[in-house]
Design a protein around this motif. Structure first.
Motif, mmCIF file in Angstrom:
data_model
loop_
_atom_site.group_PDB
_atom_site.id
_atom_site.type_symbol
_atom_site.label_atom_id
_atom_site.label_comp_id
_atom_site.label_asym_id
_atom_site.label_seq_id
_atom_site.Cartn_x
_atom_site.Cartn_y
_atom_site.Cartn_z
ATOM 1 N N UNK A 67 -10.484 109.309 60.428
ATOM 2 C CA UNK A 67 -9.600 109.143 61.596
ATOM 3 C C UNK A 67 -9.953 107.850 62.303
ATOM 4 N N UNK A 68 -9.005 107.401 63.127
ATOM 5 C CA UNK A 68 -9.181 106.196 63.935
ATOM 6 C C UNK A 68 -8.923 106.597 65.383
ATOM 7 N N UNK A 69 -9.841 106.185 66.293
ATOM 8 C CA UNK A 69 -9.652 106.492 67.721
ATOM 9 C C UNK A 69 -9.647 105.197 68.505
ATOM 10 N N UNK A 70 -9.011 105.208 69.678
ATOM 11 C CA UNK A 70 -9.077 104.037 70.545
ATOM 12 C C UNK A 70 -10.426 104.035 71.260
ATOM 13 N N UNK A 71 -10.751 102.925 71.935
ATOM 14 C CA UNK A 71 -12.079 102.763 72.544
ATOM 15 C C UNK A 71 -12.365 103.859 73.581
ATOM 16 N N UNK A 72 -11.354 104.314 74.290
ATOM 17 C CA UNK A 72 -11.631 105.341 75.305
ATOM 18 C C UNK A 72 -11.486 106.767 74.731
ATOM 19 N N UNK A 73 -11.358 106.867 73.413
ATOM 20 C CA UNK A 73 -11.291 108.158 72.710
ATOM 21 C C UNK A 73 -10.204 109.059 73.294
ATOM 22 N N UNK A 74 -9.068 108.440 73.507
ATOM 23 C CA UNK A 74 -7.963 109.109 74.156
ATOM 24 C C UNK A 74 -6.970 109.681 73.138
ATOM 25 N N UNK A 75 -6.910 109.059 71.971
ATOM 26 C CA UNK A 75 -5.831 109.332 71.022
ATOM 27 C C UNK A 75 -6.362 109.090 69.608
#
Ligand code: AVI
Length: 322
Positions: free
Chosen positions: A306-314
């Motif tokens: 998986x890939x997450x954005x820096x703020x682990x929001x999505x």
């Protein structure tokens, strides 16, 4: 992002089904309405507005995440893939993805609205002229809409399901949907799917109760639609939009709250509302990575990465059919 749960189509049969669902939903002990009815023409336009709203972080976070990780995602998918999109959207993301893939086999979009499909097909043909498109009109939750796939030979099939749309399905229904995806894939074929992640309830609630009140208009449009299409007399000023995070169910629930006791007539049938009684109009489930991996496994997939954005929001997840 798109309204994959659209309910635009063909009039008469649709009308009676709509009336049946509305009376059934409002006739129970707790009142509910199926969220697919939020997306008529006006609702779909309002949803586009929501996607652009400052407080609704989901769309721009997903777009950023795709843009940053496109090469990586394309490598994971590999060459010769046939991309299948249940609920074709505005094609922006699938277009980016197909353009990045090595020798893609083609594109199989499905949507309940022929107009949306025509636009999707025209856009792909114009921007990516070498790509073969097989579009299928219909509700992607129905197995028959997938049937034509079996006539298209390909090295690999990959279902693309962005927009956090899986979050609008109840947990049991989301497993059934994943099972339907898996049933139309062979072992090792792919699923690229996006989820909104569990986070601070203030951020979540602001996204569904935005300061520009677009979500409120979107929610209340459902009552306008019932008035318009089912000869009803909902007074919109007697309902308030409410959206709250339910931490145990890990979901934002959207409701319309009756501000006082009153009756509404729908196609000649009287429906009573108590003061404070709510109509539950939509659930938007949020996931942890582990929680979603468990769901993928239940639905017949092996989580790969998986890939997450820096703020682990999505998150964007890639999984393989077992
Ligand atoms: C379509 N779906 C992913 C949206 C969501 O966030 O669950 C629907 C939505 N409802 C209110 N705002 C957005």
């Amino acid at each position: 992002m798109r309204a994959a749960l659209s309910s635009v189509p063909g009039k008469q049969q649709q009308g009676s089904e709509f009336l049946r669902d509305v009376l059934e939903g409002l006739g129970g002990k707790t009142k509910t309405l199926p969220c697919k009815y939020l997306y008529d023409e006006v609702g779909s336009r309002l949803f586009e507005e929501i996607c652009a709203a400052e407080d609704y972080y989901l769309t721009r976070t997903e777009t950023d995440l795709f843009t940053k990780n496109l090469g990586d995602i394309a490598r994971e998918i590999g060459s010769g893939a046939l991309l299948i999109e249940p609920g074709a959207g505005n094609c922006e993301k699938i277009e980016m993805l197909i353009a990045e893939l090595n020798a893609p086999r083609g594109y199989y979009p499905m949507d309940i609205s022929p107009e949306i499909l025509q636009a999707a097909e025209a856009r792909i043909k114009c921007h990516l002229p070498g790509i073969q498109v097989w579009s299928e009109v219909g509700d992607f939750t129905q197995p028959a809409v997938w049937d034509k796939l079996s006539t298209i030979p390909s090295r690999k099939r990959v279902v693309f399901f962005p927009g956090s749309t899986i979050g609008n399905f109840e947990p049991q229904k989301s497993v059934q949907l994943l099972e339907l995806f898996a049933a139309n894939l062979g072992a090792g074929d792919g699923l690229l799917i996006c989820t909104d992640l569990v986070k601070d309830s203030v951020v979540l609630e602001r996204a569904y109760h935005d300061s520009a009140h677009v979500t409120e208009r979107f929610n209340k449009n459902l009552l306008c639609r019932i008035n318009r299409e089912l000869d009803a007399n909902f007074d919109l000023s007697l309902f308030a939009h409410r959206a709250f995070y339910h931490p145990l169910r890990q979901r934002v629930e959207m409701h319309l709250v009756s501000l006082r006791r009153h009756d509404v007539s729908i196609a000649g049938i009287r429906v009573e509302f108590a003061e404070g009684e709510t109509i539950h109009t939509e659930s938007c489930h949020k996931y942890t990575i582990n929680g979603f991996n468990a769901l993928l496994s239940k639905g017949g997939f092996k989580p790969i990465r998986h890939w997450k954005d820096a703020s682990e929001s999505y998150a964007i997840h890639y999984a393989q059919a077992i």
